[in-house]
Design an enzyme around this catalytic site. Structure first.
Site, PDB file in Angstrom:
ATOM      1  N   ASP A  78       6.587  -5.131 -14.401  1.00 28.99           N
ATOM      2  CA  ASP A  78       5.914  -4.467 -13.283  1.00 28.99           C
ATOM      3  C   ASP A  78       5.657  -3.011 -13.675  1.00 28.99           C
ATOM      4  O   ASP A  78       6.601  -2.238 -13.874  1.00 28.99           O
ATOM      5  CB  ASP A  78       6.801  -4.543 -12.023  1.00 28.99           C
ATOM      6  CG  ASP A  78       6.095  -4.039 -10.768  1.00 28.99           C
ATOM      7  OD1 ASP A  78       5.218  -3.174 -10.891  1.00 28.99           O
ATOM      8  OD2 ASP A  78       6.453  -4.520  -9.682  1.00 28.99           O
ATOM      9  N   GLY A 116       0.842  -1.199   0.000  1.00 30.32           N
ATOM     10  CA  GLY A 116       0.000   0.000   0.000  1.00 30.32           C
ATOM     11  C   GLY A 116       0.875   1.245   0.000  1.00 30.32           C
ATOM     12  O   GLY A 116       1.499   1.528  -1.002  1.00 30.32           O
ATOM     13  N   SER A 132       6.500  -4.400  -2.607  1.00 30.86           N
ATOM     14  CA  SER A 132       5.932  -3.121  -3.013  1.00 30.86           C
ATOM     15  C   SER A 132       6.160  -2.089  -1.896  1.00 30.86           C
ATOM     16  O   SER A 132       7.297  -1.941  -1.449  1.00 30.86           O
ATOM     17  CB  SER A 132       4.458  -3.343  -3.326  1.00 30.86           C
ATOM     18  OG  SER A 132       3.948  -2.319  -4.088  1.00 30.86           O
ATOM     19  N   TRP A 133       5.132  -1.416  -1.400  1.00 34.41           N
ATOM     20  CA  TRP A 133       5.352  -0.541  -0.227  1.00 34.41           C
ATOM     21  C   TRP A 133       5.971  -1.333   0.920  1.00 34.41           C
ATOM     22  O   TRP A 133       6.738  -0.782   1.716  1.00 34.41           O
ATOM     23  CB  TRP A 133       4.038   0.116   0.211  1.00 34.41           C
ATOM     24  CG  TRP A 133       4.095   0.540   1.651  1.00 34.41           C
ATOM     25  CD1 TRP A 133       3.530  -0.105   2.710  1.00 34.41           C
ATOM     26  CD2 TRP A 133       4.807   1.667   2.198  1.00 34.41           C
ATOM     27  NE1 TRP A 133       3.833   0.547   3.889  1.00 34.41           N
ATOM     28  CE2 TRP A 133       4.616   1.635   3.603  1.00 34.41           C
ATOM     29  CE3 TRP A 133       5.582   2.688   1.638  1.00 34.41           C
ATOM     30  CZ2 TRP A 133       5.168   2.592   4.459  1.00 34.41           C
ATOM     31  CZ3 TRP A 133       6.139   3.636   2.486  1.00 34.41           C
ATOM     32  CH2 TRP A 133       5.935   3.596   3.868  1.00 34.41           C
ATOM     33  N   HIS A 163       3.479  -6.912 -11.365  1.00 33.52           N
ATOM     34  CA  HIS A 163       3.747  -6.447 -10.004  1.00 33.52           C
ATOM     35  C   HIS A 163       3.320  -7.413  -8.904  1.00 33.52           C
ATOM     36  O   HIS A 163       3.986  -7.526  -7.878  1.00 33.52           O
ATOM     37  CB  HIS A 163       3.021  -5.110  -9.806  1.00 33.52           C
ATOM     38  CG  HIS A 163       3.205  -4.511  -8.451  1.00 33.52           C
ATOM     39  ND1 HIS A 163       4.437  -4.127  -7.971  1.00 33.52           N
ATOM     40  CD2 HIS A 163       2.322  -4.231  -7.454  1.00 33.52           C
ATOM     41  CE1 HIS A 163       4.303  -3.628  -6.748  1.00 33.52           C
ATOM     42  NE2 HIS A 163       3.031  -3.696  -6.407  1.00 33.52           N
TER      43      HIS A 163
HETATM   44  N1  STX Z   1       1.672   0.809  -3.925  1.00 38.45           N
HETATM   45  C1  STX Z   1       1.921  -0.526  -4.306  1.00 38.45           C
HETATM   46  C2  STX Z   1       1.651  -1.479  -3.182  1.00 38.45           C
HETATM   47  O1  STX Z   1       2.335  -1.433  -2.193  1.00 38.45           O
HETATM   48  C3  STX Z   1       2.303   1.842  -4.701  1.00 38.45           C
HETATM   49  C4  STX Z   1       0.553  -2.397  -3.305  1.00 38.45           C
HETATM   50  N2  STX Z   1      -0.142  -2.611  -4.375  1.00 38.45           N
HETATM   51  N3  STX Z   1      -1.113  -3.523  -4.060  1.00 38.45           N
HETATM   52  C5  STX Z   1      -0.961  -3.844  -2.802  1.00 38.45           C
HETATM   53  O2  STX Z   1       0.073  -3.166  -2.324  1.00 38.45           O
HETATM   54  C6  STX Z   1      -1.826  -4.823  -2.038  1.00 38.45           C
HETATM   55  C7  STX Z   1      -1.859  -6.147  -2.760  1.00 38.45           C
HETATM   56  C8  STX Z   1      -1.295  -5.024  -0.636  1.00 38.45           C
HETATM   57  C9  STX Z   1      -3.237  -4.309  -1.935  1.00 38.45           C
END
Ligand code: STX
Length: 318
Positions: free
Chosen positions: A266, A43, A110-111, A294
């Protein structure tokens, strides 16, 4: 190709009060005597889901998972006050102390990779090894690529839906246009913006568009916390002292054994960030998955992540 471990329930769950405002939900999964690992979700604002318990051999690992401030089962829901990268780093330390763990493995995509790196830089002696996926360094160019121009060239259809809530005269700065709506006192404005923001990310997260995956991002409650918390962190540039702070501080963690798993295609967190990270950190092991985007659930990413957790699960705490 490796596949997920069976569905599993936590053997222990609870809540930890971490500030005057916030209380976070946590759960422990796997073997109580296993190697400890902290799972850091994406997120920010994404929360943990049951599926992501299945990346870990339950005989090898004691996995500690938590919903970061304002999302999942943590309270107050969707709260932006007292919600920063530094607060999250402190929460991870509070969990470590709460569970009386000296050192642990850190897993984040990701985050989750952003926060894992920041946590490790601040607490290098607490981290045994790192498993990182879909590298996101939260630099201005990454935010611009995904929320202003770049990813738009690859997904014009999804982009049109992302633009829809924002009038022409505000489209030169979509991040701030969204922030105004996501923090609006008009609940209709807020929920329309939250769904459009969240669906944009869901629509671009996989190599092959997956309607059932996107569905989850359009659910009102999920979308509200996900969009609001992401946008809050991004208008604040991740609360970092300077752009590129993580790369500048990588020297503090180069001794920590690390695997990076990155999808070639990604679109949310383009491979350039993983490549720049690896270039600044040649000791890290970079796995570029040639046929993935991604999401952690893409077959090639999933397989490599399970290979990583099996490998590190058999290494002693270093
Ligand atoms: N945000 C990307 C990220 O961290 C820039 C992310 N994208 N989807 C998710 O996290 C979840 C699958 C946890 C909802």
């Amino acid at each position: 190709m490796r596949d997920l471990y069976p569905e599993i329930e936590p053997y222990n769950t609870g809540f930890l009060k971490v500030s005057d405002t916030h209380t976070i939900y946590w759960e422990e999964v796997g073997n109580p005597k296993g190697k400890p690992l902290i799972f850091i979700h994406g997120g920010p604002g994404g929360g943990i889901d049951a599926g992501s318990r299945r990346y870990f051999d339950p005989t090898l690992w004691r996995v500690i998972r938590f919903d970061q401030r304002g999302c999942g089962l943590s309270t107050p829901f969707s709260e932006l006050n007292d919600n920063t990268t530094w607060a999250s780093i402190a929460d991870i330390e509070k969990l470590r102390v709460h569970f009386n763990i000296e050192k642990w493995s850190v897993f984040g995509g990701s985050w989750g990779s952003t926060l894992a790196l920041a946590y490790a830089i601040e607490n290098p002696n607490r981290v045994s090894d790192l498993i990182l996926r879909g590298i996101f360094l939260l630099r201005e160019k990454e935010i611009r690529w995904f929320y202003q121009e770049g990813a738009s060239f690859l997904f014009p259809d999804a982009w049109e839906k992302y633009l829809a809530p924002i009038p022409q005269n505000e489209r030169h700065d979509l991040l701030n246009a969204y922030y105004r709506r996501l923090t609006s006192s008009d609940s209709k404005v807020r929920s329309e913006a939250a769904k459009a923001w969240s669906v944009w990310e869901g629509s671009t997260s996989k190599l092959l568009f997956d309607p059932s995956f996107v569905e989850r991002f359009s659910v009102g409650e999920f979308a509200d916390a996900f969009a609001r918390i992401e946008c809050h962190y991004f208008v604040n540039k991740g609360f970092f002292k300077e752009d590129g702070w993580l790369l500048k501080n990588v020297n503090k963690i180069r001794h920590i054994p690390t695997w990076i798993v990155q999808g070639r295609y990604d679109v949310v967190c383009p491979a350039t960030s993983a490549y720049e990270l690896h270039s600044a950190w040649p000791e890290s092991v970079l796995h570029i998955i040639p046929d993935a985007g991604h999401s952690a659930s893409e077959p090639g990413i999933k397989s490599k992540l399970i290979e990583a957790t099996d490998y590190f699960g058999k290494q002693p705490l270093t």
